[in-house]
Design an enzyme around this catalytic site. Structure first.
Site, PDB file in Angstrom:
ATOM      1  N   ASP A 181      63.110   9.757 -39.188  1.00 54.74           N
ATOM      2  CA  ASP A 181      62.537  10.899 -39.918  1.00 54.74           C
ATOM      3  C   ASP A 181      61.732  11.733 -38.918  1.00 54.74           C
ATOM      4  O   ASP A 181      60.636  11.333 -38.545  1.00 54.74           O
ATOM      5  CB  ASP A 181      61.644  10.368 -41.045  1.00 54.74           C
ATOM      6  CG  ASP A 181      60.805  11.443 -41.723  1.00 54.74           C
ATOM      7  OD1 ASP A 181      61.139  12.637 -41.595  1.00 54.74           O
ATOM      8  OD2 ASP A 181      59.796  11.075 -42.353  1.00 54.74           O
ATOM      9  N   GLU A 213      55.456  19.439 -39.834  1.00 56.55           N
ATOM     10  CA  GLU A 213      55.827  19.096 -41.215  1.00 56.55           C
ATOM     11  C   GLU A 213      54.974  17.947 -41.728  1.00 56.55           C
ATOM     12  O   GLU A 213      54.545  17.945 -42.887  1.00 56.55           O
ATOM     13  CB  GLU A 213      57.313  18.734 -41.275  1.00 56.55           C
ATOM     14  CG  GLU A 213      57.877  18.608 -42.687  1.00 56.55           C
ATOM     15  CD  GLU A 213      57.827  17.194 -43.262  1.00 56.55           C
ATOM     16  OE1 GLU A 213      58.213  17.009 -44.431  1.00 56.55           O
ATOM     17  OE2 GLU A 213      57.398  16.260 -42.546  1.00 56.55           O
ATOM     18  N   GLU A 214      54.743  16.952 -40.883  1.00 54.15           N
ATOM     19  CA  GLU A 214      53.956  15.790 -41.310  1.00 54.15           C
ATOM     20  C   GLU A 214      52.475  16.128 -41.472  1.00 54.15           C
ATOM     21  O   GLU A 214      51.709  15.339 -42.017  1.00 54.15           O
ATOM     22  CB  GLU A 214      54.112  14.645 -40.300  1.00 54.15           C
ATOM     23  CG  GLU A 214      55.538  14.155 -40.088  1.00 54.15           C
ATOM     24  CD  GLU A 214      56.119  13.388 -41.277  1.00 54.15           C
ATOM     25  OE1 GLU A 214      55.409  13.252 -42.308  1.00 54.15           O
ATOM     26  OE2 GLU A 214      57.265  12.934 -41.176  1.00 54.15           O
ATOM     27  N   ASP A 236      66.417  16.757 -44.472  1.00 54.78           N
ATOM     28  CA  ASP A 236      65.445  15.676 -44.278  1.00 54.78           C
ATOM     29  C   ASP A 236      66.054  14.393 -44.832  1.00 54.78           C
ATOM     30  O   ASP A 236      67.149  14.401 -45.398  1.00 54.78           O
ATOM     31  CB  ASP A 236      64.125  15.999 -44.973  1.00 54.78           C
ATOM     32  CG  ASP A 236      62.912  15.364 -44.299  1.00 54.78           C
ATOM     33  OD1 ASP A 236      63.080  14.318 -43.623  1.00 54.78           O
ATOM     34  OD2 ASP A 236      61.797  15.892 -44.450  1.00 54.78           O
TER      35      ASP A 236
END
Length: 365
Positions: A181, A213-214, A236
């Protein structure tokens, strides 16, 4: 041939650290692979890698994107004895932290290895035996023995920390390890860019490898504000539910092919999610049918992607999440099947080719 390229790109990307806000090494590798394919790319102020393929100006434009960053930690304090305390960055699974190897990202060729300490089993009391240690309490040992030695190695407050990069090739085409991921998404998007470079006709397509994104879904929104796409396709992971612990959460199977999300909602402090645009659902369902390809479906609470904010840019963007099944999310042994990733590439390329001037962007019946 595609499967082998995906395997090579994924493994190289998994072995390249890139905590949110520090994705430069990943971006460098991606730009190199794009250049090898004859695709020019640029980097915006946020750090997003962007390449655009011009198409029919009368056809709705597309932004297809995935994120480069990974979750991890930032150094918050170095004790006198050289042990290091950190702050969590992103949705780190605290159940999966103890006794893990980490990398303190000082610089290419200068990174410092470390381990998250775990209390000796022989000294663990009964009330500690089943307790999960949270991030504020963990300590990282680099072996240096003093604060001065740690700092001399280049580690300081704010240094990025990630799980030590590793790739585990399982049976068949299954790959496990760190940051599947969303390095699998990055490998897929590189392959999609290769296909778009050789196409004839179709819509304008902006390919975006996004940052942060995280860290609250930041980079892709900036790219969308600049590119102003009519359509957004986000790549994703999709949470595999084919193991006993997740059997009641859905029907997403590793090795079962690509998937689309019909509903996502975070519901854990971030009240956001995505209900996909009907025209996008129809497009991907029809494309899968035309390709005689299985298409898995997901509807989950607890999931959030960049698309939740991208869909709100400008007058609104016709949006959908597509993905590949993945097990063990946000751990050091995330696992995907390359066959699913390859299928997702084929599906995305064919779906984009199916977008014409009459594509319906409104939600009218």
């Amino acid at each position: 041939m595609m499967r082998q390229r995906l395997r090579t790109d994924l493994k190289d990307l998994m072995m390249t650290p890139g905590l949110s806000g520090h994705e430069e090494r990943v971006a460098k590798l991606i730009r190199s692979r794009l250049s090898d394919a004859g695709v020019e790319s640029g980097v915006d102020r946020m750090g997003n890698v962007i390449t655009s393929f011009d198409g029919d100006p009368g056809t709705p434009s597309v932004m297809i994107f995935t994120h480069m960053d990974q979750l991890g930690f930032f150094v918050r304090r170095i004790e006198a004895d050289g042990l290091i305390r950190v702050e969590r960055m992103g949705g780190v699974s605290e159940r999966a932290m103890a006794a893990q190897a980490v990398t303190l990202c000082v610089g290419e060729g200068r990174d410092v290895p470390g381990i998250i300490m775990n209390k000796a089993h022989h000294a663990t009391t009964p009330d500690e035996k089943y307790k999960v240690v949270t991030t504020p309490d963990i300590l990282i040992d680099t072996g240096h023995g003093s604060k001065q030695a740690v700092e001399a190695a280049g580690v300081k407050i704010g240094t990025p920390v990630v799980y030590q990069s590793r790739v585990i090739e399982l049976a068949g085409d299954r790959v496990a390890g760190t940051s599947v991921d969303d390095r699998a998404g990055c490998a897929a998007l590189i392959e999609i860019a290769r296909a778009l470079a050789g196409r004839d006709g179709g819509p304008t397509v902006h390919v975006v490898f996004s940052v942060q994104e995280e860290f609250n879904l930041r980079g892709a929104v900036v790219a969308a504000q600049s590119l102003k796409p009519d359509i957004a396709i986000q790549i994703d992971l999709m949470m595999a539910s084919d193991t006993p612990d997740l059997a009641d959460r859905g029907e997403m199977k590793l090795g079962g092919g690509a998937g689309i999300s019909l509903y996502s909602f975070h519901g854990r402090g971030t009240l956001n999610g995505v209900i996909p645009h009907p025209s996008m659902v129809e497009l991907f369902e029809k494309t899968a049918e035309d390709l005689a390809m299985p298409l898995q479906r997901s509807a989950q609470v607890g999931v959030l992607t960049d698309l939740s904010y991208v869909q709100l840019v400008g007058e609104g963007v016709a949006s959908i999440d597509i993905g590949f099944p993945m097990r063990h999310s946000h751990s050091t042994v995330e696992c995907c099947d390359l066959g699913d990733v390859e299928a997702m590439v084929e599906l995305a390329v064919a779906a984009i080719a199916g977008i014409g001037p009459d594509f319906k962007l409104t939600r009218e019946s």
